[in-house]
Structure formats: structure tokens, C-alpha cells
Scaffold this active site. Structure first.
Site, PDB file in Angstrom:
ATOM      1  N   HIS A  99      53.223 -20.998   3.639  1.00 27.35           N
ATOM      2  CA  HIS A  99      54.494 -21.677   3.381  1.00 27.35           C
ATOM      3  C   HIS A  99      54.780 -22.777   4.383  1.00 27.35           C
ATOM      4  CE1 HIS A  99      55.797 -17.747   1.150  1.00 27.35           C
ATOM      5  NE2 HIS A  99      54.979 -18.504   0.434  1.00 27.35           N
ATOM      6  N   CYS A 132      56.270 -42.638   5.734  1.00 27.62           N
ATOM      7  CA  CYS A 132      55.061 -43.113   6.457  1.00 27.62           C
ATOM      8  C   CYS A 132      54.102 -41.986   6.798  1.00 27.62           C
ATOM      9  CB  CYS A 132      55.483 -43.852   7.737  1.00 27.62           C
ATOM     10  SG  CYS A 132      56.144 -42.761   9.019  1.00 27.62           S
ATOM     11  N   CYS A 162      60.049 -45.402  10.862  1.00 21.87           N
ATOM     12  CA  CYS A 162      60.212 -46.285   9.685  1.00 21.87           C
ATOM     13  C   CYS A 162      61.533 -46.053   8.950  1.00 21.87           C
ATOM     14  CB  CYS A 162      59.050 -46.051   8.710  1.00 21.87           C
ATOM     15  SG  CYS A 162      59.212 -44.491   7.808  1.00 21.87           S
TER      16      CYS A 162
HETATM   17  N1  APR Z   1      58.800  -4.260  11.433  1.00 24.56           N
HETATM   18  C1  APR Z   1      58.248  -4.185  10.200  1.00 24.56           C
HETATM   19  N2  APR Z   1      58.874  -4.611   9.073  1.00 24.56           N
HETATM   20  C2  APR Z   1      60.114  -5.119   9.214  1.00 24.56           C
HETATM   21  C3  APR Z   1      60.761  -5.228  10.464  1.00 24.56           C
HETATM   22  C4  APR Z   1      60.048  -4.774  11.601  1.00 24.56           C
HETATM   23  N3  APR Z   1      60.595  -4.833  12.840  1.00 24.56           N
HETATM   24  N4  APR Z   1      61.996  -5.779  10.264  1.00 24.56           N
HETATM   25  C5  APR Z   1      62.098  -6.014   8.933  1.00 24.56           C
HETATM   26  N5  APR Z   1      60.981  -5.617   8.306  1.00 24.56           N
HETATM   27  C6  APR Z   1      60.634  -5.720   6.892  1.00 24.56           C
HETATM   28  C7  APR Z   1      61.790  -5.533   5.934  1.00 24.56           C
HETATM   29  O1  APR Z   1      61.837  -4.188   5.523  1.00 24.56           O
HETATM   30  C8  APR Z   1      61.442  -6.479   4.778  1.00 24.56           C
HETATM   31  O2  APR Z   1      60.917  -5.766   3.665  1.00 24.56           O
HETATM   32  O3  APR Z   1      60.189  -7.043   6.699  1.00 24.56           O
HETATM   33  C9  APR Z   1      60.354  -7.393   5.338  1.00 24.56           C
HETATM   34  C10 APR Z   1      60.721  -8.859   5.278  1.00 24.56           C
HETATM   35  O4  APR Z   1      60.854  -9.203   3.926  1.00 24.56           O
HETATM   36  P1  APR Z   1      61.424 -10.651   3.547  1.00 24.56           P
HETATM   37  O5  APR Z   1      62.650 -10.916   4.343  1.00 24.56           O
HETATM   38  O6  APR Z   1      61.488 -10.718   2.061  1.00 24.56           O
HETATM   39  O7  APR Z   1      60.321 -11.652   4.114  1.00 24.56           O
HETATM   40  P2  APR Z   1      58.966 -12.088   3.431  1.00 24.56           P
HETATM   41  O8  APR Z   1      58.326 -10.972   2.691  1.00 24.56           O
HETATM   42  O9  APR Z   1      58.169 -12.764   4.474  1.00 24.56           O
HETATM   43  O10 APR Z   1      59.473 -13.196   2.381  1.00 24.56           O
HETATM   44  C11 APR Z   1      58.486 -13.937   1.707  1.00 24.56           C
HETATM   45  O11 APR Z   1      60.244 -15.366   0.837  1.00 24.56           O
HETATM   46  O12 APR Z   1      62.194 -16.580   1.121  1.00 24.56           O
HETATM   47  C12 APR Z   1      60.806 -16.664   1.034  1.00 24.56           C
HETATM   48  O13 APR Z   1      59.487 -18.351   1.988  1.00 24.56           O
HETATM   49  C13 APR Z   1      60.222 -17.210   2.312  1.00 24.56           C
HETATM   50  O14 APR Z   1      58.108 -16.663   3.342  1.00 24.56           O
HETATM   51  C14 APR Z   1      59.294 -16.110   2.789  1.00 24.56           C
HETATM   52  C15 APR Z   1      58.995 -15.342   1.512  1.00 24.56           C
END
Ligand code: APR
Length: 246
Positions: free
Chosen positions: A122, A133, A157
Site C-alpha cells: 500500500h 514533475c 514546480c
Molecule cells: N498485536 C497483534 N495484533 C494486533 C495488535 C497487537 N498489539 N493490536 C491490534 N491488533 C490487530 C487487531 O485485532 C486487528 O485485527 O491488528 C489488526 C489490524 O487490523 P486493521 O486495522 O484492519 O489493519 P490491516 O489489516 O492492516 O488493514 C488493511 O486496510 O484501511 C486499509 O490500507 C489500510 O493497509 C490497511 C488495510
């Protein structure tokens, strides 16, 4: 505290692995102070992603995004440092165990922890590009402008600036996605760390790995829709589980 024998099983799976790949999401950076997007205190509970992370809205009202960047995103990302989970993945790469980290994160913390082979599905918000540019600027330089100019303009630019990240409504960088698919198809161990596994096409990668015979492990605080394909699941903190490994 997770069951130590499951830590031993994970340790053994990593030792037996010849081609391990890690796949990370916002959860791995939560302990570095960067909020996740979903879950109880998720960013998208407070800020509508249609307004703050959609490419069409960015072009219609760029000041909306840049104000969000100035007030919300920049302060946490600028001061964030890698945590034990990022460090553990970097050490596994240095030991020759981990071939690639495929990340959905845009914070650059995995590289800051020392990882050399990181596929940023991403993009990376530390790079701000001029759409006119093509010049790349640091997020710190652009942040300096925001007190006097919103949206910021290219210092070279006067063109429109955009973070080098994939907004909703944009396609992922083809070359990065192809490399991530190929790494998922050829690995023998696919370790998911801190992702809700709900955003496509990234969330197909663990399934691709499984379909090509890889063992799948998921470390995520909350349950995910793909827990059923994993041989081992930890609903725990990434730094707690990975911190025990190295
Ligand atoms: N350790 C492990 N897991 C954790 C922790 C932690 N300390 N804290 C939170 N989590 C978990 C949560 O339970 C959650 O399911 O991390 C997960 C994060 O999920 P999202 O917030 O949905 O993030 P992600 O999966 O990276 O989202 C994917 O969505 O909005 C778009 O582009 C954005 O890259 C992102 C994509």
C-alpha cells in the site's frame, strides 16, 4: 500469557522452514503508537475512510486529507519507532530464515527495524510525490509547509502533492503485488502478523500460500476470517509472541 508449548511449536515451525514469508498489517505497529484502522479504537471508527482515504475525494477536496495528515497521521507516524515485533522479523531475516516481509503498512517501521526485503503493498507515507514533475519529497519537508499552505504544493514546480500510498479506489503497484503473489506461492511458512485480513487483494495472499502447500500461522489480537486455514493461531500481542522467538 499464551501457552508456552504453542510458542515452542511456532519456534519449531520456523526452524524447519526453508522459505518463510511474513505478512504484516497495522496490528504490528500498534505497539509503536500507530492506531489500527479497525477494531474498538480503530482509526476508521473516528474518520470516514471515504472522506479521508479515497482517491476521488482526495482530488475533489485535497485539504480534507492534508488536514487529516497534519493533525492525525503525521504526528503519530513521525514519532513512531519500531517495536519488538518489527525487530524480531528483521532478526529472522538477518538469520537467513525470513525471505520477505509483505506489508500493508505505510509507516516504514519494518525497514527502520533493519529489514532489507520489504514489499509495501500500500506504499509508504514517508514519501510524498509530485503528480506533475514526479519529484519525491520527505513527509517532514511537506509538513513544514502545512502551517502556511493547505494543500501543500511541490516546492519545485508548484504541482499537486500526494503521499506515495494506495488510496481506496486506486490499484496496488503491479510489480509489488506480483512479487508478493510469487513469494506467497513459493514459501513454505506464511506468518500473518497484526492484520484483520479483510482488505483485498492483500487478504488473498495467505490463501494463496496455503493453496501452494505452505503452513500458515496467524498472530492477531482479534479473530480473523482466515483463522480456519491456519495451523497455529495466537490471539495475542505481536511483540509478546514474536519477542519470545529471538
Ligand atoms: N498485536 C497483534 N495484533 C494486533 C495488535 C497487537 N498489539 N493490536 C491490534 N491488533 C490487530 C487487531 O485485532 C486487528 O485485527 O491488528 C489488526 C489490524 O487490523 P486493521 O486495522 O484492519 O489493519 P490491516 O489489516 O492492516 O488493514 C488493511 O486496510 O484501511 C486499509 O490500507 C489500510 O493497509 C490497511 C488495510
Amino acid at each position: 500469557m499464551s501457552d508456552p508449548t504453542r510458542h515452542d511449536l511456532l519456534q519449531r515451525m520456523i526452524e524447519e522452514s526453508k522459505r518463510m514469508v511474513a505478512f504484516t498489517g497495522a496490528g504490528i505497529s500498534a505497539e509503536s503508537g500507530i492506531p489500527t484502522y479497525r477494531g474498538d479504537d480503530g482509526l476508521w471508527n473516528k474518520y470516514d475512510p471515504v472522506k479521508f482515504a479515497n482517491i476521488n475525494h482526495f482530488f475533489k477536496q485535497p485539504d480534507y486529507y492534508w488536514n487529516f495528515f497534519k493533525e492525525v497521521r503525521y504526528p503519530v507516524i513521525h514519532r513512531a519507532r519500531p517495536n519488538k515485533a518489527h525487530a524480531a522479523l528483521a532478526q529472522l531475516e538477518q538469520k537467513g530464515k525470513l525471505k520477505t516481509v509483505i506489508t500493508q503498512n505505510i509507516d516504514g517501521l519494518q525497514q527502520a527495524a533493519g529489514s532489507q526485503h520489504v514489499l509495501e503493498l500500500h506504499g509508504n507515507t514517508r514519501r510524498i510525490v509530485c503528480l506533475k514533475c514526479g519529484q519525491c519529497h520527505s513527509m517532514e519537508d511537506v509538513y513544514e509547509q502545512l502551517d502556511t499552505r493547505l494543500p501543500p504544493l511541490c516546492p519545485d514546480c508548484n504541482g499537486t502533492l500526494k503521499p506515495d500510498v494506495v488510496f481506496f479506489g486506486e490499484s496496488l503497484p503491479t510489480d509489488v503485488l506480483e512479487d508478493a503473489i510469487s513469494a506467497s506461492q513459493s514459501c513454505d511458512l506464511f506468518l500473518v502478523v497484526g492484520s484483520s485480513l479483510v482488505v483485498q487483494p492483500a487478504a488473498t495472499l495467505p490463501v494463496t500460500a496455503r493453496q501452494h502447500g505452505a503452513r500458515v500461522v496467524i498472530i492477531n489480537r482479534d479473530p480473523t476470517p482466515l483463522d480456519g486455514i491456519a495451523e497455529l493461531v495466537f490471539h495475542s500481542s505481536a511483540s509478546e509472541v514474536l519477542g519470545c522467538l529471538v
